[in-house]
Scaffold this motif. Structure first.
Motif, PDB file in Angstrom:
ATOM      1  N   PHE A  75      -1.910 -20.706   8.440  1.00 48.11           N
ATOM      2  CA  PHE A  75      -2.857 -20.529   7.327  1.00 48.11           C
ATOM      3  C   PHE A  75      -3.714 -21.778   7.116  1.00 48.11           C
ATOM      4  CE2 PHE A  75      -0.343 -16.946   5.293  1.00 48.11           C
ATOM      5  CZ  PHE A  75      -1.381 -16.044   5.374  1.00 48.11           C
ATOM      6  N   VAL A  76      -3.059 -22.926   7.130  1.00 46.91           N
ATOM      7  CA  VAL A  76      -3.816 -24.167   6.925  1.00 46.91           C
ATOM      8  C   VAL A  76      -4.841 -24.322   8.046  1.00 46.91           C
ATOM      9  CG1 VAL A  76      -3.677 -26.668   6.777  1.00 46.91           C
ATOM     10  CG2 VAL A  76      -1.946 -25.288   5.675  1.00 46.91           C
ATOM     11  N   ALA A  77      -4.400 -23.984   9.269  1.00 46.18           N
ATOM     12  CA  ALA A  77      -5.285 -24.124  10.429  1.00 46.18           C
ATOM     13  C   ALA A  77      -6.516 -23.239  10.277  1.00 46.18           C
ATOM     14  CB  ALA A  77      -4.532 -23.773  11.699  1.00 46.18           C
ATOM     15  N   ILE A  78      -6.280 -21.976   9.932  1.00 45.46           N
ATOM     16  CA  ILE A  78      -7.403 -21.024   9.897  1.00 45.46           C
ATOM     17  C   ILE A  78      -8.375 -21.398   8.780  1.00 45.46           C
ATOM     18  CG2 ILE A  78      -6.615 -19.187   8.335  1.00 45.46           C
ATOM     19  CD1 ILE A  78      -7.188 -17.223  10.630  1.00 45.46           C
ATOM     20  N   SER A  79      -7.873 -22.057   7.751  1.00 41.63           N
ATOM     21  CA  SER A  79      -8.746 -22.388   6.622  1.00 41.63           C
ATOM     22  C   SER A  79      -9.753 -23.476   6.969  1.00 41.63           C
ATOM     23  CB  SER A  79      -7.908 -22.828   5.424  1.00 41.63           C
ATOM     24  OG  SER A  79      -7.503 -24.156   5.592  1.00 41.63           O
ATOM     25  N   LEU A  80      -9.506 -24.187   8.080  1.00 43.03           N
ATOM     26  CA  LEU A  80     -10.441 -25.253   8.441  1.00 43.03           C
ATOM     27  C   LEU A  80     -11.824 -24.726   8.809  1.00 43.03           C
ATOM     28  CD1 LEU A  80      -8.273 -27.416   8.286  1.00 43.03           C
ATOM     29  CD2 LEU A  80      -9.114 -28.316  10.431  1.00 43.03           C
ATOM     30  N   VAL A  81     -11.911 -23.420   9.101  1.00 44.40           N
ATOM     31  CA  VAL A  81     -13.183 -22.845   9.525  1.00 44.40           C
ATOM     32  C   VAL A  81     -14.239 -22.984   8.429  1.00 44.40           C
ATOM     33  CG1 VAL A  81     -12.680 -20.511   8.719  1.00 44.40           C
ATOM     34  CG2 VAL A  81     -14.226 -20.855  10.620  1.00 44.40           C
ATOM     35  N   GLY A  82     -13.790 -23.002   7.172  1.00 45.40           N
ATOM     36  CA  GLY A  82     -14.738 -23.161   6.076  1.00 45.40           C
ATOM     37  C   GLY A  82     -15.562 -24.411   6.260  1.00 45.40           C
ATOM     38  N   SER A  83     -14.868 -25.493   6.594  1.00 42.78           N
ATOM     39  CA  SER A  83     -15.595 -26.760   6.741  1.00 42.78           C
ATOM     40  C   SER A  83     -16.412 -26.769   8.026  1.00 42.78           C
ATOM     41  CB  SER A  83     -14.607 -27.923   6.734  1.00 42.78           C
ATOM     42  OG  SER A  83     -13.871 -27.919   7.920  1.00 42.78           O
ATOM     43  N   LEU A  84     -15.930 -26.041   9.033  1.00 45.35           N
ATOM     44  CA  LEU A  84     -16.668 -26.030  10.308  1.00 45.35           C
ATOM     45  C   LEU A  84     -18.033 -25.379  10.117  1.00 45.35           C
ATOM     46  CD1 LEU A  84     -16.724 -26.321  13.457  1.00 45.35           C
ATOM     47  CD2 LEU A  84     -15.813 -24.019  13.550  1.00 45.35           C
ATOM     48  N   ILE A 112      -6.096 -20.635   2.446  1.00 41.31           N
ATOM     49  CA  ILE A 112      -5.464 -21.800   1.830  1.00 41.31           C
ATOM     50  C   ILE A 112      -4.658 -21.378   0.602  1.00 41.31           C
ATOM     51  CG2 ILE A 112      -7.259 -22.638   0.237  1.00 41.31           C
ATOM     52  CD1 ILE A 112      -5.518 -24.840   2.779  1.00 41.31           C
ATOM     53  N   ALA A 113      -5.113 -20.338  -0.091  1.00 38.66           N
ATOM     54  CA  ALA A 113      -4.331 -19.839  -1.225  1.00 38.66           C
ATOM     55  C   ALA A 113      -2.991 -19.312  -0.737  1.00 38.66           C
ATOM     56  CB  ALA A 113      -5.107 -18.744  -1.949  1.00 38.66           C
ATOM     57  N   PHE A 114      -3.008 -18.579   0.378  1.00 35.89           N
ATOM     58  CA  PHE A 114      -1.747 -18.028   0.881  1.00 35.89           C
ATOM     59  C   PHE A 114      -0.905 -19.076   1.602  1.00 35.89           C
ATOM     60  CE2 PHE A 114      -3.501 -14.100  -0.476  1.00 35.89           C
ATOM     61  CZ  PHE A 114      -2.382 -13.360  -0.809  1.00 35.89           C
ATOM     62  N   ILE A 215     -15.575 -32.392   4.614  1.00 37.02           N
ATOM     63  CA  ILE A 215     -15.185 -32.731   5.989  1.00 37.02           C
ATOM     64  C   ILE A 215     -13.949 -33.637   6.035  1.00 37.02           C
ATOM     65  CG2 ILE A 215     -15.939 -33.888   8.106  1.00 37.02           C
ATOM     66  CD1 ILE A 215     -18.690 -32.641   7.618  1.00 37.02           C
ATOM     67  N   PRO A 216     -13.953 -34.774   5.308  1.00 30.68           N
ATOM     68  CA  PRO A 216     -12.715 -35.580   5.343  1.00 30.68           C
ATOM     69  C   PRO A 216     -11.514 -34.846   4.768  1.00 30.68           C
ATOM     70  CG  PRO A 216     -14.272 -36.455   3.731  1.00 30.68           C
ATOM     71  CD  PRO A 216     -15.009 -35.448   4.544  1.00 30.68           C
ATOM     72  N   VAL A 217     -11.738 -34.007   3.758  1.00 27.19           N
ATOM     73  CA  VAL A 217     -10.607 -33.278   3.162  1.00 27.19           C
ATOM     74  C   VAL A 217     -10.055 -32.262   4.168  1.00 27.19           C
ATOM     75  CG1 VAL A 217      -9.838 -31.894   1.211  1.00 27.19           C
ATOM     76  CG2 VAL A 217     -11.584 -33.616   0.866  1.00 27.19           C
ATOM     77  N   ALA A 218     -10.965 -31.608   4.895  1.00 31.16           N
ATOM     78  CA  ALA A 218     -10.525 -30.630   5.899  1.00 31.16           C
ATOM     79  C   ALA A 218      -9.723 -31.320   6.993  1.00 31.16           C
ATOM     80  CB  ALA A 218     -11.730 -29.920   6.500  1.00 31.16           C
ATOM     81  N   LEU A 219     -10.237 -32.441   7.490  1.00 32.89           N
ATOM     82  CA  LEU A 219      -9.466 -33.193   8.489  1.00 32.89           C
ATOM     83  C   LEU A 219      -8.138 -33.605   7.872  1.00 32.89           C
ATOM     84  CD1 LEU A 219     -12.198 -35.474  10.106  1.00 32.89           C
ATOM     85  CD2 LEU A 219     -11.319 -33.307  10.932  1.00 32.89           C
ATOM     86  N   GLY A 220      -8.189 -33.947   6.595  1.00 30.98           N
ATOM     87  CA  GLY A 220      -6.992 -34.382   5.876  1.00 30.98           C
ATOM     88  C   GLY A 220      -5.927 -33.302   5.807  1.00 30.98           C
ATOM     89  N   ILE A 221      -6.312 -32.076   5.431  1.00 32.24           N
ATOM     90  CA  ILE A 221      -5.253 -31.068   5.249  1.00 32.24           C
ATOM     91  C   ILE A 221      -4.501 -30.838   6.541  1.00 32.24           C
ATOM     92  CG2 ILE A 221      -6.035 -29.766   3.219  1.00 32.24           C
ATOM     93  CD1 ILE A 221      -7.081 -27.632   5.101  1.00 32.24           C
ATOM     94  N   VAL A 247      -5.824 -30.556  14.392  1.00 36.03           N
ATOM     95  CA  VAL A 247      -7.181 -30.302  13.896  1.00 36.03           C
ATOM     96  C   VAL A 247      -7.981 -29.528  14.939  1.00 36.03           C
ATOM     97  CG1 VAL A 247      -9.358 -31.412  13.283  1.00 36.03           C
ATOM     98  CG2 VAL A 247      -7.234 -32.236  12.277  1.00 36.03           C
ATOM     99  N   SER A 248      -7.863 -29.935  16.217  1.00 35.50           N
ATOM    100  CA  SER A 248      -8.646 -29.245  17.247  1.00 35.50           C
ATOM    101  C   SER A 248      -8.188 -27.795  17.377  1.00 35.50           C
ATOM    102  CB  SER A 248      -8.539 -29.987  18.582  1.00 35.50           C
ATOM    103  OG  SER A 248      -7.218 -29.928  19.067  1.00 35.50           O
ATOM    104  N   GLY A 249      -6.879 -27.585  17.310  1.00 38.92           N
ATOM    105  CA  GLY A 249      -6.367 -26.211  17.377  1.00 38.92           C
ATOM    106  C   GLY A 249      -6.836 -25.380  16.202  1.00 38.92           C
ATOM    107  N   ALA A 250      -6.940 -26.027  15.046  1.00 39.34           N
ATOM    108  CA  ALA A 250      -7.353 -25.318  13.840  1.00 39.34           C
ATOM    109  C   ALA A 250      -8.807 -24.882  13.938  1.00 39.34           C
ATOM    110  CB  ALA A 250      -7.160 -26.223  12.629  1.00 39.34           C
TER     111      ALA A 250
END
Lengths: 445, 306
Positions: A75-84, A112-114, A215-221, A247-250
């Motif tokens: 879930f955390v990984a898939i949520s990174l798309v928002g920042s992408l 991210i909620a789930f 962007i930094p927060v996304a890399l952060g999570i 991060v790259s996998g996300a």
């Protein structure tokens, strides 16, 4: 001048009518009912878990984390798309991203909620969650995760909501779909939007600031999530590469998720004019790039320790390469990473249907990839597993675990579905701006 | 004259309270000194006060019934004062009798198949003979488990013990994952413990640091309620072969119940080592290598299968 504005506004309203959320057809209804059923089964399983404890899972003292944790990482990984899509592509001035921003952002917020919910599911004492706030200690990576995930949720929600405000006002203005609830909700959510120049200025400015912030927060999570593993001594996790690897996998998984969502939404809402074949082509290319980056980190993660075959690492790696997990490992590497690169590198492979099928492969592969990161390592501790019941030496999730995991996935899907049903999924005013329609037609008075 | 004597006694009393634990027991010797009904015997006893002066008191004032100290009398998050517990495990003496496991299970009200002690079959290399290695929690001085706990439910005490607060633990199991020695076990469900109601109630809350609470982490707690009374943990007492030595590092002494040895000397002369020293966790449990063994290695059925 006045009549020019009127004409422009008419154009805008026409576009709004075209992009208004529509009632679901039969497929839509079946989809929603299936999701609700899956969630209901998961709820039953979770109530069972609450009363009996985690004994109903197949997690035991050695495999002490299981699919709940790998599902959380997913879930955390898939949520990174928002920042992408909303940040990285915006800041690099990739104009084609406009119709995709809201899809990406709604995936991010739901996921991210789930993710948060999944972590609560994994807790042995969810009733003591308040301790995280009363007794929280800053040196624990879990607290970092709580802080950074909450921040990400807030920024993502803002990035979803702020560009939505003008669209909500437009939807209300068209008068189409005037059900009581829609009227009330839309009136409340449009925050007294008038479409003034100064209001658009504020929206543009806040989106720009949020795009930089996220962007930094996304890399952060995802870096912090990788540290839940990398801060331990365990073989397979004890790696300085882990943050970048995760991060790259996300990003790769996120790009896959957007392609899948694009395909389904375009089909359901007949949005071929907005989500074009060119979008699949561009996203396909992006997915190839991200897969190549992930391939690089995979080679680093597996080949370098495999070259040395250090005691401890060796048992873990042998189990992945040729042992108990080998079928899953090679399937995930091949179908989830290598094959997508080869298919999407050709122009034909980036047509909507093949791109969609590949993206489904990427998503399923990514889920099992997280399983392969969590479980095999735990089954290869430093101290050999002895004198425990045989069932404790392996990990086979129970039906309750699967139901709960599927229910969280279905929950995220349902959240996205409801959003798509209620709000326009293609940003209206941004599309209008792209097409040269003047949007700020209300003069300052 | 009598007035003066009382004063000096009072002074002594005050000093001894300052003196800490030793003083506390000394103070209890004089617990009845304010009572007027004490009849002096005239027999004087010489006592050494904590600050080194010799005082003389009437034997009538000496109360030999020293009340037992309970763990709850010191702060559970600070540890037993004046102690720094340490364990030495002599691998040359272990023959996998598993009495330590039984003793531990009994002491901690654990089901038979579950214990905070593991006895592992180890083999350093293909050519070397295998040996049995009992493992407790190592109560590391640089504990990876306490670092990762998000709610301070597991923590390091002044007496060296890594403790768990089962009333605070949220059950995230991060500490289990962080421990490289797999020393921690989880209370997955009540049925696993098979305790009846009476047994469950018999577990003193917080007296032993690991109490059984559903959905929380447990592990070997070095039995601080025994250590405080200068008694040995049950695994040490239960071992028929004297494998376990336990003691206070401040005293530089460890004992297995039969013999008491100087800790520093023992570690030096017997080439003691700590398990996975290279991880830098600084365990408080030392091992003496399995040389000059008391027993030949005999494999057990369970280990053959694993």
């Amino acid at each position: 001048m006045e009549s020019d504005f009127k004409k422009e506004h008419e154009k805008l309203l026409d576009l709004t009518k075209e992009l208004m959320p529509q009632k679901f057809g039969r497929t839509g209804v079946i989809w929603v009912i299936s999701l609700v059923v899956i969630i209901a089964i998961g709820l039953v399983a979770y109530i069972h878990q609450l009363s009996k404890g985690l004994i109903i899972t197949d997690m035991r003292d050695y495999s002490s984390w299981g699919i709940y944790i790998s599902n959380f990482v997913f879930f955390v990984a898939i949520s990174l798309v928002g920042s992408l899509i909303s940040a990285i592509l915006k800041l690099t001035h990739a104009g084609w991203r406009t119709p995709l921003t809201r899809i990406a952002e709604v995936i991010a917020v739901s996921a991210i909620a789930f993710a948060g919910l999944t972590i609560i599911v994994d807790m042995g004492r969810p009733d003591r969650m308040i301790n995280l706030f009363i007794h929280g200690r800053i040196q624990s990576p879990i607290i970092w995760d709580v802080l950074v995930v909450t921040t990400y949720l807030v920024i993502s929600t803002l990035l979803l909501f702020i560009p939505l405000v003008p669209d909500i006002a437009l939807c209300r203005e068209t008068g189409v779909n005037p059900s009581f609830w829609n009227k009330k909700i839309f009136k409340f959510l449009s925050l007294n939007w008038k479409g003034k120049k100064s209001q658009f200025f504020l929206v543009h400015k806040s989106i720009r600031i949020l795009a930089v912030l996220i962007i930094p927060v996304a890399l952060g999570i995802h870096t912090v999530t990788s540290w839940l593993f990398a801060t331990t001594f365990r073989s397979g996790w004890d790696s300085t590469n882990f943050g970048a690897y995760f991060v790259s996998g996300a990003f790769m998984l996120g790009a896959g998720a957007v392609i899948a969502a694009m395909f389904l939404i375009r089909r359901q809402y007949k949005l071929e004019n907005h989500i074009t074949d060119a979008h699949f082509d561009k996203m396909g290319k992006l997915l190839v790039l991200l897969s190549l980056v992930y391939l690089y980190f995979n080679i680093n993660e597996y080949l370098v320790p495999a070259y040395k075959m250090k005691h401890g690492e060796a048992e873990h790696l042998n189990d992945l390469f040729t042992g108990h997990f080998s079928l899953m490992f090679w399937s995930v590497q091949f179908f989830g990473m290598i094959l997508p690169i080869f298919v999407l590198i050709s122009k034909k492979g980036r047509k909507p249907l093949p791109a969609f099928l590949i993206s489904i492969m990427v998503i399923i592969g990514a889920w099992f990839k997280r399983f392969l990161i969590v479980t095999p390592t735990l089954l290869h501790p430093f101290v050999p597993i002895q004198n425990v019941p045989d069932a404790w030496k392996s990990y086979n999730p129970t039906w309750e675990e699967w139901s709960i995991a599927f229910a969280t996935l279905a929950g995220a899907c349902l959240l996205m579905t409801i959003f798509i049903r209620v709000f326009p999924i293609i940003p209206i005013w941004e599309t209008a701006e792209e097409r040269g329609i003047i949007v700020d037609t209300h003069e300052e008075k | 004259m009598i007035e003066e004597e009382t004063n000096s006694r009072r002074e002594f009393l005050e000093k001894s309270i300052v003196g800490g634990l030793t003083a506390l027991s000394a103070a209890s010797l004089f617990s009845s000194c304010h009572g007027d009904d004490v009849k002096e015997t005239g027999e004087k006893v010489k006592l050494l006060s904590p600050d080194g002066t010799i005082v003389e008191v009437d034997s009538a004032y000496i109360n030999t019934n020293i009340p037992e100290l309970h763990l709850s009398e010191h702060n559970i998050r600070e540890g037993v004062p004046g102690k720094k517990f340490v364990m030495v495990i002599d691998l040359s003496r272990c023959k996998n009798a598993r009495k330590c496991k039984e003793g531990c299970s009994k002491m901690h009200f654990l089901p038979k198949e579950r214990s905070y002690v593991k006895v592992e079959k180890m083999q350093d290399s293909e050519m070397a003979a295998p040996y049995w290695m009992p493992m407790t929690c190592f109560h590391c001085d640089n504990p990876p488990c306490t670092k990762v706990c998000p709610v301070d439910a597991t923590y390091k005490l002044s007496d060296g013990i890594v403790s768990i607060d089962n009333n605070r633990c949220i059950g995230c199991r991060f500490c289990m994952v962080a421990c490289p020695y797999s020393a921690r076990i989880f209370n997955w469900g009540e049925e696993l413990y098979g305790l009846n109601d009476a047994e469950a109630k018999a577990i003193p809350d917080h007296d032993a640091c690991s109490s059984h609470k559903l959905g929380t982490v447990e592990k070997c707690d070095f039995c601080p309620q025994m250590g405080e009374k200068n008694e040995l943990p049950d695994c040490v007492k239960a071992c028929p072969n004297g494998v376990f030595y336990f003691g206070n590092e401040y005293d530089d002494a460890v004992t297995n119940g039969d013999e008491t040895l100087q800790l520093s000397e023992l570690l030096k002369t017997k080439a003691a080592f700590r398990y996975l020293e290279e991880l830098g966790t600084k365990p408080r449990v030392y091992y003496l290598p399995p040389v000059n063994r008391l027993f030949p290695f005999k494999d057990s059925e369970e280990s053959k299968n694993s």
